[in-house]
Write a protein that holds these residues in place. Structure first.
Motif, mmCIF file in Angstrom:
data_model
loop_
_atom_site.group_PDB
_atom_site.id
_atom_site.type_symbol
_atom_site.label_atom_id
_atom_site.label_comp_id
_atom_site.label_asym_id
_atom_site.label_seq_id
_atom_site.Cartn_x
_atom_site.Cartn_y
_atom_site.Cartn_z
ATOM 1 N N ASP A 9 -8.700 172.657 34.244
ATOM 2 C CA ASP A 9 -9.218 173.778 35.013
ATOM 3 C C ASP A 9 -9.096 173.468 36.507
ATOM 4 O OD1 ASP A 9 -10.296 176.252 35.390
ATOM 5 O OD2 ASP A 9 -12.372 175.528 35.362
ATOM 6 N N CYS A 10 -7.871 173.624 37.013
ATOM 7 C CA CYS A 10 -7.609 173.291 38.413
ATOM 8 C C CYS A 10 -6.922 174.476 39.077
ATOM 9 C CB CYS A 10 -6.736 172.041 38.501
ATOM 10 S SG CYS A 10 -6.093 171.728 40.156
ATOM 11 N N LEU A 11 -7.511 174.956 40.156
ATOM 12 C CA LEU A 11 -6.992 176.124 40.869
ATOM 13 C C LEU A 11 -5.530 175.935 41.296
ATOM 14 C CD1 LEU A 11 -7.575 178.844 42.343
ATOM 15 C CD2 LEU A 11 -8.299 177.466 44.307
ATOM 16 N N PHE A 12 -5.218 174.777 41.870
ATOM 17 C CA PHE A 12 -3.862 174.595 42.374
ATOM 18 C C PHE A 12 -2.858 174.394 41.233
ATOM 19 C CE2 PHE A 12 -5.097 173.162 46.975
ATOM 20 C CZ PHE A 12 -5.559 174.444 47.225
ATOM 21 N N CYS A 13 -3.267 173.791 40.117
ATOM 22 C CA CYS A 13 -2.378 173.728 38.951
ATOM 23 C C CYS A 13 -2.065 175.144 38.466
ATOM 24 C CB CYS A 13 -3.007 172.900 37.836
ATOM 25 S SG CYS A 13 -2.891 171.106 38.094
ATOM 26 N N LYS A 14 -3.038 176.034 38.537
ATOM 27 C CA LYS A 14 -2.817 177.436 38.126
ATOM 28 C C LYS A 14 -1.884 178.146 39.096
ATOM 29 C CE LYS A 14 -7.095 177.933 35.547
ATOM 30 N NZ LYS A 14 -8.523 178.202 35.697
ATOM 31 N N LYS B 199 2.538 167.525 40.052
ATOM 32 C CA LYS B 199 1.734 166.687 39.157
ATOM 33 C C LYS B 199 0.312 166.627 39.712
ATOM 34 C CE LYS B 199 1.858 162.036 37.170
ATOM 35 N NZ LYS B 199 0.689 161.373 37.790
ATOM 36 N N HIS B 200 -0.652 166.809 38.849
ATOM 37 C CA HIS B 200 -2.042 166.793 39.310
ATOM 38 C C HIS B 200 -2.456 165.386 39.737
ATOM 39 C CE1 HIS B 200 -6.219 168.201 39.609
ATOM 40 N NE2 HIS B 200 -6.512 166.968 39.241
ATOM 41 N N ILE B 201 -2.824 165.276 41.011
ATOM 42 C CA ILE B 201 -3.433 164.054 41.568
ATOM 43 C C ILE B 201 -4.676 164.571 42.293
ATOM 44 C CG2 ILE B 201 -3.173 162.167 43.228
ATOM 45 C CD1 ILE B 201 -0.084 162.431 42.833
ATOM 46 N N LYS C 210 -9.899 169.913 44.184
ATOM 47 C CA LYS C 210 -9.660 168.520 43.772
ATOM 48 C C LYS C 210 -8.255 168.321 43.203
ATOM 49 C CE LYS C 210 -14.025 167.393 44.686
ATOM 50 N NZ LYS C 210 -14.357 168.379 45.737
ATOM 51 N N HIS C 211 -7.284 168.808 43.978
ATOM 52 C CA HIS C 211 -5.855 168.590 43.699
ATOM 53 C C HIS C 211 -5.245 168.243 45.052
ATOM 54 C CE1 HIS C 211 -1.992 169.922 41.420
ATOM 55 N NE2 HIS C 211 -1.592 169.510 42.618
ATOM 56 N N LEU C 212 -4.655 167.059 45.155
ATOM 57 C CA LEU C 212 -4.106 166.580 46.432
ATOM 58 C C LEU C 212 -3.343 167.689 47.151
ATOM 59 C CD1 LEU C 212 -3.494 164.065 48.279
ATOM 60 C CD2 LEU C 212 -1.424 163.765 46.904
HETATM 61 ZN ZN ZN Z 1 -4.341 170.386 39.726
#
Ligand code: ZN
Ligand code: 5GP
Length: 113
Positions: free
Chosen positions: A2-7, A44-46, A96-98
């Motif tokens: 559940d990460c906004l920037f991954c979405k 890539k999620h960091i 919380k995504h670099l």
């Molecule tokens: Zn992310």
């Protein structure tokens, strides 16, 4: 996850994309703090700089190479701009995504608040 920037990377949430390759995605900040305010993120999620290590650190160099290209395209390279990444609570990190903020198009103050 559940990460906004991954979405945003996945296209599940729309964004104003300015650059994309296999490793990196860049888009305009929804609440710009300068005439040019772009977020450059690894696909890539960091979570933050705190999670950069031997295995994933090459992405940082790539992000800055892309940043130099974006700055030229945005027309801020010559006058100057700022790249900043906020880390954790004291750093003011809300997502919380670099991500690296690219801020330009006006004179920026130092030190930050
Ligand atoms: Zn992310
Ligand atoms: P941070 O405070 O974590 O360093 O930065 C997060 C940034 O993401 C903020 O500048 C905020 O305006 C931006 N942001 C938050 N949600 C969205 C969104 O849904 N779309 C875009 N384009 N930017 C967002």
């Amino acid at each position: 996850m559940d990460c906004l920037f991954c979405k945003i990377i996945a296209g599940e949430i729309p964004s104003a994309k300015v650059y994309e390759d296999d490793l990196v995605f860049a888009f305009r900040d929804i609440d710009p703090k300068a005439p040019t305010h772009i977020l450059i993120i690894p696909k890539k999620h960091i979570a933050s700089v705190n999670e950069i290590n031997d295995e994933n650190c090459a992405i940082v160099g790539h992000i800055f190479k892309v940043a130099a290209e974006i700055a030229k395209n945005e027309g801020v390279a010559e006058d100057g701009y700022r790249i900043v990444t906020n880390i954790g609570e004291n750093g003011g990190q809300t997502v919380k995504h670099l991500h690296y903020h690219m801020l330009g198009g006006r004179s920026l103050q130092w030190p930050p608040g």
